[in-house]
Write an enzyme that holds these catalytic residues in place. Sequence first.
Site, mmCIF file in Angstrom:
data_model
loop_
_atom_site.group_PDB
_atom_site.id
_atom_site.type_symbol
_atom_site.label_atom_id
_atom_site.label_comp_id
_atom_site.label_asym_id
_atom_site.label_seq_id
_atom_site.Cartn_x
_atom_site.Cartn_y
_atom_site.Cartn_z
ATOM 1 N N ASN A 17 24.194 54.744 20.782
ATOM 2 C CA ASN A 17 25.120 54.510 19.673
ATOM 3 C C ASN A 17 24.487 54.943 18.360
ATOM 4 O O ASN A 17 23.269 54.873 18.186
ATOM 5 C CB ASN A 17 25.550 53.033 19.611
ATOM 6 C CG ASN A 17 24.662 52.195 18.722
ATOM 7 O OD1 ASN A 17 24.812 52.191 17.490
ATOM 8 N ND2 ASN A 17 23.714 51.482 19.334
ATOM 9 N N PHE A 25 25.892 50.239 11.275
ATOM 10 C CA PHE A 25 26.253 48.968 10.634
ATOM 11 C C PHE A 25 27.716 48.950 10.171
ATOM 12 O O PHE A 25 28.028 48.507 9.060
ATOM 13 C CB PHE A 25 25.350 48.680 9.426
ATOM 14 C CG PHE A 25 23.965 48.191 9.754
ATOM 15 C CD1 PHE A 25 23.574 47.909 11.053
ATOM 16 C CD2 PHE A 25 23.030 48.013 8.739
ATOM 17 C CE1 PHE A 25 22.291 47.462 11.345
ATOM 18 C CE2 PHE A 25 21.741 47.557 9.017
ATOM 19 C CZ PHE A 25 21.372 47.291 10.316
ATOM 20 N N SER A 48 17.249 48.982 13.002
ATOM 21 C CA SER A 48 18.271 49.912 13.477
ATOM 22 C C SER A 48 17.873 51.341 13.128
ATOM 23 O O SER A 48 17.465 51.613 11.994
ATOM 24 C CB SER A 48 19.625 49.598 12.840
ATOM 25 O OG SER A 48 20.560 50.637 13.128
ATOM 26 N N ASN A 103 19.964 53.756 12.862
ATOM 27 C CA ASN A 103 21.179 54.449 12.427
ATOM 28 C C ASN A 103 21.497 54.303 10.946
ATOM 29 O O ASN A 103 22.513 54.807 10.484
ATOM 30 C CB ASN A 103 22.368 53.965 13.267
ATOM 31 C CG ASN A 103 22.165 54.262 14.736
ATOM 32 O OD1 ASN A 103 21.730 55.338 15.099
ATOM 33 N ND2 ASN A 103 22.467 53.290 15.587
ATOM 34 N N THR A 104 20.645 53.600 10.197
ATOM 35 C CA THR A 104 20.739 53.552 8.739
ATOM 36 C C THR A 104 19.500 54.248 8.202
ATOM 37 O O THR A 104 18.381 53.748 8.403
ATOM 38 C CB THR A 104 20.816 52.108 8.225
ATOM 39 O OG1 THR A 104 22.020 51.506 8.707
ATOM 40 C CG2 THR A 104 20.805 52.072 6.698
ATOM 41 N N LYS A 139 13.684 41.270 13.273
ATOM 42 C CA LYS A 139 13.930 42.119 14.444
ATOM 43 C C LYS A 139 13.231 43.460 14.284
ATOM 44 O O LYS A 139 13.475 44.188 13.317
ATOM 45 C CB LYS A 139 15.432 42.332 14.636
ATOM 46 C CG LYS A 139 15.796 43.025 15.947
ATOM 47 C CD LYS A 139 17.296 42.966 16.188
ATOM 48 C CE LYS A 139 17.688 43.533 17.541
ATOM 49 N NZ LYS A 139 19.133 43.390 17.804
ATOM 50 N N ASN A 180 15.034 46.406 19.123
ATOM 51 C CA ASN A 180 16.300 47.106 18.920
ATOM 52 C C ASN A 180 16.346 48.321 19.853
ATOM 53 O O ASN A 180 15.538 48.430 20.781
ATOM 54 C CB ASN A 180 16.408 47.514 17.444
ATOM 55 C CG ASN A 180 17.838 47.525 16.941
ATOM 56 O OD1 ASN A 180 18.726 48.064 17.587
ATOM 57 N ND2 ASN A 180 18.072 46.915 15.794
#
Length: 362
Positions: A111, A115, A173, A175-176, A215, A244
């Site tokens: 994915n 967010f 994450s 993805n940021t 995390k 993660n």
Amino acid sequence: MMGPLADLARPLLLALDPEVAHEVTLRALELGAYPRCASARDRALEVTALGLSFPNPIGIAAGFDKDARVPDAILGLGCGFAEIGTTTPRSQPGNPQPRVFRLVPDRAVINRLGFNNAGHAAALARLKARSKRGIVGVNIGANKDTSDRAADYVAGIDAFYDVASYFTVNISSPNTPGLRDLQAPDALDELLGRVMAARAAKVAMGALQRPIVVKLAPDIAPEDVEPIVAALARNSVDGIAVSNTTLARSGLSDANAREAGGLSGRPLFNRATAMLARVYQATDGKVPLIGIGGIDSPEAALAKIEAGATLLQLYTGLIYEGPGLIGRINTHLAKTCAERSVISIGELTGTGAAEWAAKPLD
């Protein structure tokens, strides 16, 4: 009756676009169309951690219920706790679609959601409307376009303090852009200094002290584990979530493996569990760890505990195994306690950490 129906629904959900299937699942949970299973109350499964009493160690990871739509349904599935988010101060759409890809032969998902969520206000309204009890954590993050990321995390503490059982500070994450840079020790000190100050201000006003979990990513370089853990210790975090999704792509067979984003599911298990064990050793087993990544069987759940986890969170495994996985894990853990003549599942935490920590991160 609902259990067999859930089994029948799973192949239908897998035939849908992943994001559509996820929305269908959330709506079914909102409507109460799910197999109810009271949180397992076997005494052997009870866990005391983070200053909280969990009826069992199983939760669903952040990302499943970003906007606090179904925390009570998650508890109703038999989980010992739920975690909503990641939620950011302002709503944001996330990255362009398509952004979620199943790797069915690999029992995995990639994915690059970014967010996507409706913001603090929407999640807060739902959490305030809850009438049921149960442990519900809030996973907080920063908006992609924010000029002060630490301020966004502080805003999360301030917004949810009265309704969160605990907080998870998500700095892992992929993805940021730039988010994982916050894992560097100096950046951690600055971020957590502000987060802990926000909590201290609440406590000074008479509020309870809410636990703070951080995390981490599974892609931390081996030589960076101890400095990062030292920074977390300096700032007196209450727990660490490991881990993660990963940017690694070794051993995959599905064509979707070329997609950008974070990989979750079975291929993540070894990397995430080895990292968990290394963090366990770096903390001398003194900090509760939430084990996440690749749990898709009762045996995988037990291995994660033996590697150092006090609590567990699932997500991708549920996509392929269905909600019955929760009950199967709890049953297996309770049976293992009986077979090994231990009073509590916590007695097994870290018993295999040395073996797991020695494994390569692949």
